[in-house]
Design a protein around this motif. Structure first.
Motif, PDB file in Angstrom:
ATOM      1  N   VAL A   1       0.855  -1.308  -0.393  1.00 61.15           N
ATOM      2  CA  VAL A   1      -0.359   0.020   0.361  1.00 61.15           C
ATOM      3  C   VAL A   1       0.944   1.119  -0.123  1.00 61.15           C
ATOM      4  O   VAL A   1       0.410   2.209  -0.826  1.00 61.15           O
ATOM      5  CB  VAL A   1      -1.163  -0.189   1.090  1.00 61.15           C
ATOM      6  N   ASN A   2       2.139   1.529   0.634  1.00 60.01           N
ATOM      7  CA  ASN A   2       2.470   2.201   0.577  1.00 60.01           C
ATOM      8  C   ASN A   2       3.244   3.181  -0.530  1.00 60.01           C
ATOM      9  O   ASN A   2       4.110   3.692  -0.970  1.00 60.01           O
ATOM     10  CB  ASN A   2       3.466   2.037   2.185  1.00 60.01           C
ATOM     11  N   PHE A   3       4.143   1.531  -0.981  1.00 61.04           N
ATOM     12  CA  PHE A   3       4.410   1.987  -2.486  1.00 61.04           C
ATOM     13  C   PHE A   3       3.772   2.793  -3.405  1.00 61.04           C
ATOM     14  O   PHE A   3       3.797   3.658  -4.319  1.00 61.04           O
ATOM     15  CB  PHE A   3       4.710   0.302  -2.993  1.00 61.04           C
ATOM     16  N   ILE A   4       2.759   1.994  -3.360  1.00 59.79           N
ATOM     17  CA  ILE A   4       1.676   3.017  -4.174  1.00 59.79           C
ATOM     18  C   ILE A   4       1.411   4.151  -4.210  1.00 59.79           C
ATOM     19  O   ILE A   4       0.905   4.894  -5.128  1.00 59.79           O
ATOM     20  CB  ILE A   4      -0.180   1.470  -4.302  1.00 59.79           C
TER      21      ILE A   4
ATOM     22  N   CYS B   1       1.996   7.551  -5.954  1.00 57.22           N
ATOM     23  CA  CYS B   1       0.793   8.747  -5.821  1.00 57.22           C
ATOM     24  C   CYS B   1       1.126   9.578  -5.974  1.00 57.22           C
ATOM     25  O   CYS B   1       1.104  10.449  -6.543  1.00 57.22           O
ATOM     26  CB  CYS B   1      -0.871   8.116  -5.736  1.00 57.22           C
ATOM     27  N   ASN B   2       1.653   9.870  -4.865  1.00 54.37           N
ATOM     28  CA  ASN B   2       2.581  11.674  -4.360  1.00 54.37           C
ATOM     29  C   ASN B   2       3.344  11.945  -4.879  1.00 54.37           C
ATOM     30  O   ASN B   2       3.193  13.127  -5.323  1.00 54.37           O
ATOM     31  CB  ASN B   2       3.348  11.476  -2.802  1.00 54.37           C
TER      32      ASN B   2
ATOM     33  N   LYS C   1      -5.221   7.628  -5.232  1.00 51.55           N
ATOM     34  CA  LYS C   1      -4.639   7.077  -3.570  1.00 51.55           C
ATOM     35  C   LYS C   1      -5.963   7.237  -2.391  1.00 51.55           C
ATOM     36  O   LYS C   1      -6.064   6.527  -1.693  1.00 51.55           O
ATOM     37  CB  LYS C   1      -4.208   7.930  -3.285  1.00 51.55           C
ATOM     38  N   VAL C   2      -6.968   7.994  -2.565  1.00 52.53           N
ATOM     39  CA  VAL C   2      -7.774   7.426  -2.604  1.00 52.53           C
ATOM     40  C   VAL C   2      -8.507   6.060  -1.952  1.00 52.53           C
ATOM     41  O   VAL C   2      -9.637   5.419  -1.126  1.00 52.53           O
ATOM     42  CB  VAL C   2      -9.260   8.294  -2.245  1.00 52.53           C
ATOM     43  N   ARG C   3      -8.317   5.272  -3.500  1.00 51.64           N
ATOM     44  CA  ARG C   3      -9.299   4.251  -3.553  1.00 51.64           C
ATOM     45  C   ARG C   3      -8.069   3.186  -2.620  1.00 51.64           C
ATOM     46  O   ARG C   3      -8.805   2.232  -2.539  1.00 51.64           O
ATOM     47  CB  ARG C   3      -9.261   3.830  -5.041  1.00 51.64           C
ATOM     48  N   VAL C   4      -7.227   3.503  -2.783  1.00 54.31           N
ATOM     49  CA  VAL C   4      -6.388   2.463  -2.885  1.00 54.31           C
ATOM     50  C   VAL C   4      -6.074   3.013  -0.866  1.00 54.31           C
ATOM     51  O   VAL C   4      -6.122   1.632  -0.148  1.00 54.31           O
ATOM     52  CB  VAL C   4      -4.779   2.475  -2.852  1.00 54.31           C
ATOM     53  N   LEU C   5      -6.034   3.858  -0.089  1.00 53.44           N
ATOM     54  CA  LEU C   5      -6.483   4.271   1.248  1.00 53.44           C
ATOM     55  C   LEU C   5      -7.584   2.991   1.742  1.00 53.44           C
ATOM     56  O   LEU C   5      -7.900   3.009   3.275  1.00 53.44           O
ATOM     57  CB  LEU C   5      -5.796   5.368   1.214  1.00 53.44           C
ATOM     58  N   LEU C   6      -8.800   3.486   0.702  1.00 53.55           N
ATOM     59  CA  LEU C   6      -9.846   3.068   1.575  1.00 53.55           C
ATOM     60  C   LEU C   6      -9.667   1.559   1.668  1.00 53.55           C
ATOM     61  O   LEU C   6     -10.517   1.299   2.741  1.00 53.55           O
ATOM     62  CB  LEU C   6     -11.246   4.071   1.142  1.00 53.55           C
TER      63      LEU C   6
ATOM     64  N   ARG D   1      -6.253   4.114   9.619  1.00 53.68           N
ATOM     65  CA  ARG D   1      -6.126   4.030   8.316  1.00 53.68           C
ATOM     66  C   ARG D   1      -7.439   4.806   8.147  1.00 53.68           C
ATOM     67  O   ARG D   1      -7.243   4.946   6.428  1.00 53.68           O
ATOM     68  CB  ARG D   1      -6.135   2.466   8.214  1.00 53.68           C
ATOM     69  N   TRP D   2      -8.578   4.237   8.614  1.00 49.34           N
ATOM     70  CA  TRP D   2      -9.622   5.614   7.831  1.00 49.34           C
ATOM     71  C   TRP D   2      -9.605   6.773   8.083  1.00 49.34           C
ATOM     72  O   TRP D   2     -10.101   7.696   7.388  1.00 49.34           O
ATOM     73  CB  TRP D   2     -10.481   5.370   9.420  1.00 49.34           C
ATOM     74  N   GLN D   3      -8.472   7.176   9.223  1.00 48.33           N
ATOM     75  CA  GLN D   3      -8.033   9.086   8.869  1.00 48.33           C
ATOM     76  C   GLN D   3      -7.357   9.371   7.787  1.00 48.33           C
ATOM     77  O   GLN D   3      -7.522  10.071   7.336  1.00 48.33           O
ATOM     78  CB  GLN D   3      -7.994   9.130  10.783  1.00 48.33           C
ATOM     79  N   ASP D   4      -6.670   8.157   7.229  1.00 49.82           N
ATOM     80  CA  ASP D   4      -5.554   8.791   6.332  1.00 49.82           C
ATOM     81  C   ASP D   4      -6.868   8.498   5.118  1.00 49.82           C
ATOM     82  O   ASP D   4      -5.925   9.254   4.015  1.00 49.82           O
ATOM     83  CB  ASP D   4      -5.345   7.475   6.141  1.00 49.82           C
ATOM     84  N   VAL D   5      -7.616   7.828   5.152  1.00 52.23           N
ATOM     85  CA  VAL D   5      -8.458   8.209   3.941  1.00 52.23           C
ATOM     86  C   VAL D   5      -9.564   9.535   4.154  1.00 52.23           C
ATOM     87  O   VAL D   5      -8.812  10.407   2.939  1.00 52.23           O
ATOM     88  CB  VAL D   5      -9.794   6.754   3.983  1.00 52.23           C
ATOM     89  N   VAL D   6      -9.627   9.836   5.318  1.00 50.79           N
ATOM     90  CA  VAL D   6     -10.179  11.464   5.010  1.00 50.79           C
ATOM     91  C   VAL D   6      -9.648  12.461   4.414  1.00 50.79           C
ATOM     92  O   VAL D   6      -9.817  13.245   4.215  1.00 50.79           O
ATOM     93  CB  VAL D   6     -10.927  11.643   6.852  1.00 50.79           C
ATOM     94  N   ASP D   7      -8.040  12.223   5.067  1.00 52.36           N
ATOM     95  CA  ASP D   7      -7.129  12.740   4.624  1.00 52.36           C
ATOM     96  C   ASP D   7      -6.884  13.462   3.037  1.00 52.36           C
ATOM     97  O   ASP D   7      -6.863  14.437   2.246  1.00 52.36           O
ATOM     98  CB  ASP D   7      -5.748  12.853   6.044  1.00 52.36           C
ATOM     99  N   ALA D   8      -6.438  12.069   2.784  1.00 48.39           N
ATOM    100  CA  ALA D   8      -6.491  12.211   1.556  1.00 48.39           C
ATOM    101  C   ALA D   8      -8.524  12.562   0.546  1.00 48.39           C
ATOM    102  O   ALA D   8      -6.986  13.208  -0.607  1.00 48.39           O
ATOM    103  CB  ALA D   8      -6.384  10.507   0.814  1.00 48.39           C
ATOM    104  N   CYS D   9      -9.282  12.308   1.166  1.00 53.69           N
ATOM    105  CA  CYS D   9     -10.200  13.066   0.522  1.00 53.69           C
ATOM    106  C   CYS D   9      -9.991  14.157   0.171  1.00 53.69           C
ATOM    107  O   CYS D   9     -10.442  15.540  -0.150  1.00 53.69           O
ATOM    108  CB  CYS D   9     -11.759  12.355   1.364  1.00 53.69           C
ATOM    109  N   LYS D  10      -9.666  14.785   2.137  1.00 49.24           N
ATOM    110  CA  LYS D  10      -9.543  16.367   2.344  1.00 49.24           C
ATOM    111  C   LYS D  10      -9.107  17.069   1.410  1.00 49.24           C
ATOM    112  O   LYS D  10      -8.883  17.638   0.686  1.00 49.24           O
ATOM    113  CB  LYS D  10      -9.250  16.490   4.011  1.00 49.24           C
TER     114      LYS D  10
END
Length: 586
Positions: A200-203, A207-208, A235-240, A273-282
């Motif tokens: 996941v971190n690799f992907i 993206c970044n 990135k959002v899709r992967v983190l979700l 990990r859910w917060q990471d999704v929130v941050d990516a969406c933001k």
């Protein structure tokens, strides 16, 4: 170090580019084309040739429907991924991998690299695309007639090609061997299977890095190329997926060596990990806002057309990643788009009644009706969510200049056992009117990632971190596009979660979302529940009688195992000894 043949170098075929007949791209960029000796020096001696090398990698991006009899392109034969979910049932045994391997439980590791499975590890061309992208990354700096800015942008695109291919494999397999360069036949290397966290971190890192150099939106001439919006959206899709219980839980979905080595779960459950999704969406939303909302939902007030344009129309301001295999469709009866015939006439991907019932009423309330006790004269398909009519062919709806006749004895269902419309409806999405005149010459693309997915992912993640009150607005945006009122408030976290999963099913039907939603939430109940169709009969007075009937039970009904959440690796790949560990249960 080991000298091994990984799938990255098992590449079949070559690719010619346009009018450049002397340029042939093959396994090593070293195959000889007619009239020329082609080497890496030739490929990267000019911007023109280098651009075509990148196009070769773009060519193998995921495309949701079968478009070629080439086995490398025939995912599930001529079927769709949705046919292995509760949304659809397929009846085309001779070309349908869902019926051939999954409904009867015959899929196993020995079949995992055949053309008609969900994902063929060495034959899907993901490794080929990754390798081509790395070759481009490693050589583009020596192209003499490209500016540094052009090189950086194209590098970003190449990284996104790698990221998309790894995303596809991660969702099907979990942790993967992580290549960081192009591999050539005879190379010494050792790339074992890595943990899901490293994968996941690799992907995400790809993206970044891509987002840092890509434009937020392309010009019309470069439509279809990757953008910063695509990178942040992926990135959002992967983190979700990573934040969901399949990987993010207090125990693995199944014990085994891959679980012990954290290749198929993180080893713990973390709200972060859910917060990471929130941050990516933001992050995505702030970037979109800073660029004057260049990406918005298609919303003109014409609800049905807006929804159709959202997934069918190119450069619509909503599609974040668009993949293409042709400029236009040659026609529904063209052999290269045989899926269109199979779904329109031969019984692939027939929608279940379970799916029809997921579409709510036009007033925003959930649909609820006893199909076996419908009062005389009541039409259960009237006044429903507009997305129903653009996703499925519905009895009595406008259709090919007439009204659809999905009743038994009608034009869509001539006999009770005819497979074309066996469940009482047929797929409409992507096939439009199912006629050659409509499709021939129309633009064909696959909406791999849409803005609506970012919004619903935002809502889902906010709910999971206990901020449900903030989540409603993002669902309301998606529903509002088709004229549905705002959601009722005061849902519990679980109720909101169920609502979002239902919303994703009706918004993204046939877009390869449902399977991964069921998998990431470990929804065994949705794989084992009874599935239904509806028999519609025309009465002498012109009304219709509806009969709910249960479809044939799938193998999973009584023999479900969590092993089905992820695909099996081919045994011959594991036996090569480079560190590929089989998924649990296979």
């Amino acid at each position: 170090m080991k000298r091994l043949l990984m799938p990255i170098i098992i590449i079949a075929g070559s690719l010619y580019f346009g009018a450049c007949n002397d340029l042939k791209i093959g396994d090593d960029f070293l195959e000889k084309g007619p009239g020329a000796d082609v080497t890496l020096d030739t490929i990267f001696s000019s911007k023109q040739f280098a651009e075509r090398a990148l196009v070769a990698a773009y060519k193998h991006l995921p495309y949701g429907v079968m478009y070629s009899w080439d086995a490398a392109e025939d995912k599930l034969g001529v079927d769709l991924l949705e046919s292995t979910t509760d949304l659809c049932q397929s009846y085309l045994g001779w070309g349908c991998g869902a019926e051939r391997h999954y409904y009867n439980g015959q899929y196993n590791a020995s079949l995992s690299d055949t053309y008609d499975v969900m994902y063929a590890y060495t034959k899907e061309r993901s490794w080929e695309a990754i390798r081509k992208a790395y070759i481009f990354l490693e050589n583009v700096d020596r192209v003499p007639d490209m500016t540094e800015s052009e090189k950086e942008v194209r590098k970003g695109e190449a990284k996104m090609i790698i990221a998309v291919q790894y995303t596809q494999m991660m969702r099907h397999f979990g942790g993967l061997p992580l290549l960081d360069r192009a591999i050539y036949p005879g190379d010494d290397y050792n790339y074992p299977r890595e943990t899901i966290e490293k994968t996941v971190n690799f992907i995400v890192n790809l993206c970044n890095e891509a987002a840092s150099v890509l434009p937020w939106q392309t010009s019309a001439e470069e439509d279809g190329r990757f953008t910063k919006a695509a990178a942040l959206g992926l990135k959002v899709r992967v983190l979700l997926f990573a934040a969901s219980p399949l990987f993010n839980d207090n125990q693995p979905y199944l014990d085994g060596e891959a679980s012990s080595n954290l290749m198929v779960w993180y080893g713990n459950k973390s709200e972060q990990r859910w917060q990471d999704v929130v941050d990516a969406c933001k992050e995505f939303e702030q970037a979109n806002s800073a660029d004057s909302y260049k990406y918005e939902l298609v919303e003109t007030g014409n609800y049905r057309q807006d929804f159709q344009d959202a997934w069918y129309k190119r450069r619509n301001g909503e599609v974040l990643i668009s993949t293409r295999v042709a400029n236009t469709c040659p026609g529904i009866w063209d052999g290269d788009f045989y899926f269109m015939q199979s779904s329109g006439w031969y019984g692939c991907s027939c929608p279940t009644l379970n799916y029809m019932d997921m579409f709510g009423n036009a007033d925003g309330t959930p649909f609820s009706l006893d199909w076996n006790n419908i009062p005389q004269g009541v039409n259960p398909f009237e006044n429903r969510d507009p997305r129903l009519y653009e996703t499925l062919v519905i009895n009595g709806d406008k259709w090919q200049g007439r009204t659809a006749q999905t009743y038994i004895g009608g034009l869509e269902q001539p006999t009770e056992n005819d497979t074309r419309c066996r469940t009482g409806s047929v797929m409409r999405k992507f096939l439009l009117e199912h006629d050659n005149a409509t499709l021939a010459g129309s633009v064909i693309h696959w909406p791999y990632l849409r803005l609506a997915e970012i919004y619903l992912s935002y809502a889902e993640a906010l709910n999971e971190v206990g901020r449900t009150g903030e989540a409603y607005a993002w669902v309301d945006k998606v529903r509002g596009r088709v004229g549905l009122p705002k959601l009722q408030r005061n849902l519990s976290q679980e109720e909101f979660r169920e609502m979002v999963l239902n919303e994703r099913a009706v918004e993204f039907g046939y877009e390869e979302i449902r399977w991964f939603d069921l998998v990431r939430w470990k929804r065994a109940g949705d794989f084992t529940k009874p599935l239904y169709g509806v028999k519609i009969r025309l009465q002498p007075d012109g009304s219709f009688k509806y009969e709910k009937w249960q479809l044939a039970e799938r193998y999973w009904k009584n023999s479900w195992s969590p092993k089905w959440y992820l695909c099996a690796f081919p045994p011959n790949e594991i036996n090569k000894g480079y560190g590929l560990v089989q998924n649990p249960g296979w």
